[in-house]
Design an enzyme around this catalytic site. Structure first.
Site, mmCIF file in Angstrom:
data_model
loop_
_atom_site.group_PDB
_atom_site.id
_atom_site.type_symbol
_atom_site.label_atom_id
_atom_site.label_comp_id
_atom_site.label_asym_id
_atom_site.label_seq_id
_atom_site.Cartn_x
_atom_site.Cartn_y
_atom_site.Cartn_z
ATOM 1 N N ASP A 449 4.737 57.777 -106.164
ATOM 2 C CA ASP A 449 5.800 57.062 -106.878
ATOM 3 C C ASP A 449 6.424 55.972 -106.016
ATOM 4 O O ASP A 449 6.206 55.908 -104.791
ATOM 5 C CB ASP A 449 6.874 58.087 -107.288
ATOM 6 N N ASP A 513 7.595 55.810 -118.012
ATOM 7 C CA ASP A 513 8.349 57.063 -118.063
ATOM 8 C C ASP A 513 8.730 57.405 -119.501
ATOM 9 O O ASP A 513 9.312 58.451 -119.753
ATOM 10 C CB ASP A 513 9.637 56.947 -117.235
HETATM 11 C C1 GLA Z 1 9.773 58.664 -111.531
HETATM 12 C C2 GLA Z 1 8.458 58.887 -112.239
HETATM 13 C C3 GLA Z 1 8.517 60.151 -113.041
HETATM 14 C C4 GLA Z 1 8.833 61.309 -112.140
HETATM 15 C C5 GLA Z 1 10.123 61.040 -111.378
HETATM 16 C C6 GLA Z 1 10.378 62.084 -110.331
HETATM 17 O O1 GLA Z 1 10.775 58.368 -112.436
HETATM 18 O O2 GLA Z 1 8.133 57.791 -113.021
HETATM 19 O O3 GLA Z 1 7.295 60.367 -113.714
HETATM 20 O O4 GLA Z 1 7.779 61.505 -111.247
HETATM 21 O O5 GLA Z 1 10.095 59.777 -110.731
HETATM 22 O O6 GLA Z 1 11.522 61.848 -109.642
#
Ligand code: GLA
Length: 709
Positions: A449, A513
């Site tokens: 990430d 997301d």
């Molecule tokens: C980001 C990612 C999510 C998840 C969160 C975890 O927002 O896009 O899919 O992994 O971090 O903190």
């Protein structure tokens, strides 16, 4: 290899051809000038293109016709943005390059040029890919005695005068890739990214189109950068009427300083032409990407990611239940997301300390991993290695390893700072801790990430985005080298690091997301302009979307998630038996059809209005296809408009079947259209007459299989 005969000026028109595209460069004026980038001219390739395209001399202008070439030097009388911007203590800002060598083959051309007085040597290589995509790489070398401050090196391509519209994409968290188009007008249209990462707002590719071009019609030219840092895509129309598109890295002040002898390599640009509309451009990009050795070739495993199921609440008993439920459904890869490492009970702490937190995992990750692998699934783990929380052992030991300028601490983003991988110790720390976990545990996949933008990204005071971008490529490649078979997913708060450069180092992108199926219809459609579905994570989210609050049927969520690298991100231990059975059936369907979905040609249908989408994947041999009709909002008419199915073999007959792998779509009608019971029709009739959709409730979709008889 062909050498330039400078004395006779022979071999000065070089033609690269593949798959119906020709790219022609004329060097007769002493600089490489692209004279044709478009449809292959076949027998007309040898025409005197330079004469045909040369211009007269208007009044009140430079007294000779202009041939700016790709370096666009001001010295040639060119008044648009030059390819190179920079200077050496106020000197050498204006160059005039002379060709010194030229090497060509039927599919490649490399031209080197020099300006001895300015102390700069430049090179450009054009590599025609079998799919008709041209990869263009440019360099500039400082052959002067002292430092040259390069501010910009942009790769420019001329557009024909009949390219009149642009199309690119903007976006934000949970709403990536929103299309925006405009007529090309005088001035410069610039899409710049200064986030230090690719950005949700990144266009991925910039398009120029002929008037009214659509999914199957018209001509399209596109450029896309193989780069994941700061970027700039440009479309320029000069008062002369000349139109061009350019793409390059956006260098922060000082990032391009070249000491004597140093070379700057601009990110490669993928230049794609299609005479069969946007779908044709997509098809070329997919065929190029799919032919690369780094493109994943194994079946894309159905994935379960635990994020929206448990968030930071890691509990072995609960996760074990999830593993068992996933296994029953047929999941093939189980990914433990954020929350497993030291102190990470929430997003205020822990980033930087990539060791398993004994407070939550007293026996390490083995009890979970064993459960996952003994059920025949792969195990994946989440990292965010370029980040650090102030509340972490790493930050306490090395506060100097974060990006910062002027002695200021940058504003926090998601309560975190950015680890400057330009510090050898920082890079080794991340590589070492991740490598140790991959060595100790049976981890075949990592989700990586990048949840905040970079501000004041200074390495010991100097701008460091370029170095950071190169460091993450290096780190991924090193991890893959040390752990053969390891797959990596690129995530940045969802789709904030989706680009053609990262596609060379990872195996999957987290597209967004937002798991809301309605939003995903748009996000996936437009991200798929350039990125093939097998690289785009698409999950069945919870019934009640966590990012929009919308409620969607499982059938709609599952139909939407099918067109990607499919997965589930939902607490399925709470799902009803009926839902689990539907998921299991859908999982089987995905596995049967992923071969087609991940290799075929994507087709989108231009609908008469914005209440529906129709899209599908057609096998390259036209033997089979899957299409979805998606009712985005209520149809305008009481009888929804017929939809066409282009892309099949017009001469062949197909069996047309409605399939419902995850249950039926919701519809309201006294009588359904008869074809829903199954029909046979020719590819021509399907393309020209189409089918009448059932009267679906908004936010519902049907899935149609077509098999050649
Ligand atoms: C980001 C990612 C999510 C998840 C969160 C975890 O927002 O896009 O899919 O992994 O971090 O903190």
């Amino acid at each position: 290899m062909t050498q330039l005969d400078t004395a006779t000026q022979k071999n000065t028109l070089i033609t690269l051809v593949a798959d119906g595209v020709s790219f022609q460069v004329d060097v007769s004026s002493g600089t490489p000038a692209v004279v044709h980038w478009g449809r292959d001219l076949g027998a007309s390739r040898g025409e005197d293109l330079a004469s045909m395209t040369a211009e007269g001399v208007p009044q009140s202008n430079i007294d000779a016709p202009l041939v700016p070439g790709i370096w666009r030097e001001n010295a040639r009388g060119f008044l648009g943005r030059p390819a190179i911007l920079g200077h050496r203590r106020g000197q050498d800002w204006s160059q005039l390059f002379t060709v010194t060598s030229l090497e060509s083959s039927p599919t490649s051309l490399v031209v080197e040029s020099v300006d001895e007085a300015a102390g700069l040597r430049v090179s450009v290589s054009f590599r025609m890919q079998p799919a008709g995509v041209v990869l263009i790489s440019q360099t500039v070398t400082n052959v002067g005695a002292d430092a040259f401050d390069l501010a910009e090196l942009t790769t420019w391509l001329p557009l024909p005068d009949h390219a009149v519209e642009t199309l690119d994409f903007t976006g934000r968290w949970v709403k990536e890739r929103q299309p925006q188009s405009r007529p090309i007008q005088s001035g410069t249209w610039a899409r710049e990214v200064r986030e230090g990462r690719t950005s949700h707002d990144y266009t991925v590719v910039q398009l120029a189109l002929t008037a009214g071009a659509g999914y199957q019609d018209g001509s399209v030219w596109s450029t896309g950068l193989l780069w994941s840092g700061n970027t700039r895509h440009l479309v320029e129309r000069l008062p002369s009427g000349h139109t061009s598109m350019g793409a390059g890295e956006l260098l922060l002040p000082g990032e391009g300083i070249l000491q004597a002898g140093e070379t700057y390599e601009a990110p490669t640009v993928a230049a794609t032409f299609s005479s069969t509309g946007i779908d044709g451009m997509t098809d070329r990009l997919y065929r190029w990407l799919r032919a690369r050795p780094e493109h994943p070739t194994t079946a894309r495993p159905l994935t379960l990611n635990v994020w929206e199921a448990v968030y930071f609440d890691h509990d072995l008993a609960k996760l074990t239940e999830l593993v068992d439920a996933a296994s029953e459904i047929g999941v093939e890869r189980f990914v433990l997301d954020d929350g497993w490492f030291l102190g990470r009970r929430h997003d205020f702490a822990g980033l930087g300390d990539w060791v398993v937190d004994p407070a939550v995992w007293p026996d390490g990750l083995d009890p979970l991993i064993d459960r996952v692998t003994s059920a025949g699934m792969q195990f994946g783990l989440w990292f965010e290695g370029e980040m650090v929380n102030a509340d972490s052992d790493l930050y306490r030991a090395h506060p100097e390893w974060i990006f910062q300028a002027g002695g200021r601490i940058p504003p926090e983003g998601r309560h975190q700072q950015v680890l400057d991988l330009g510090h050898r110790g920082a890079y080794e720390h991340v590589l070492g801790q991740v490598d140790a976990l991959l060595t100790v545990y049976d981890i075949s996949y990592i989700k990586w990430d990048h949840n905040r933008v970079l501000t004041e990204a200074a390495h010991l005071g100097a701008a460091g985005v370029r170095r950071q971008t190169q460091a993450i490529y290096r780190l991924f490649d090193e991890l893959k080298l040390r752990h053969p078979g390891l797959e990596i997913e690129s995530c940045a708060s969802g789709g904030g690091r989706v680009d053609l450069g990262m596609a060379g180092h990872v195996d999957r992108f987290w597209t967004s997301d937002c798991n809301d199926a309605l939003e995903r219809q748009y996000i996936q459609r437009y991200t798929q302009f350039a990125i093939p579905p097998e690289l785009l994570g698409s999950h069945v989210g919870p019934t009640h979307s966590h990012t929009t609050g919308r409620v969607h049927s499982l059938a709609f969520r599952a139909t939407t998630a099918l067109f990607g690298h499919a997965g589930i991100e939902w607490d399925i231990t709470e799902a009803t038996l009926e839902e689990r059975l539907a998921l299991a059936s859908w999982s089987g369907y995905y596995k049967r059809k992923r071969g087609l979905l991940h290799s075929g040609q994507v087709v989108r249908v231009q609908q008469p209005d914005d209440t529906s989408f129709v899209h599908g994947v057609v096998a390259h041999d036209r033997s089979e296809a899957i299409f979805a009709y998606v009712q985005l909002s209520a149809a305008r008419g009481s009888s929804p408009a017929r939809f066409l199915i282009p892309g099949l073999d017009p001469e062949s007959r197909y069996r047309v079947r409605l399939v419902e792998p995850a249950g039926a779509a919701l519809s309201v009608q006294a009588q359904t259209p008869p074809w829903l019971a199954g029909i046979e029709a020719s590819g021509l009739a399907l393309a020209e007459i189409g089918l009448r959709p059932p009267i679906l409730l908004p936010e519902n979709a049907i899935l149609i299989e077509l098999d050649r008889l």
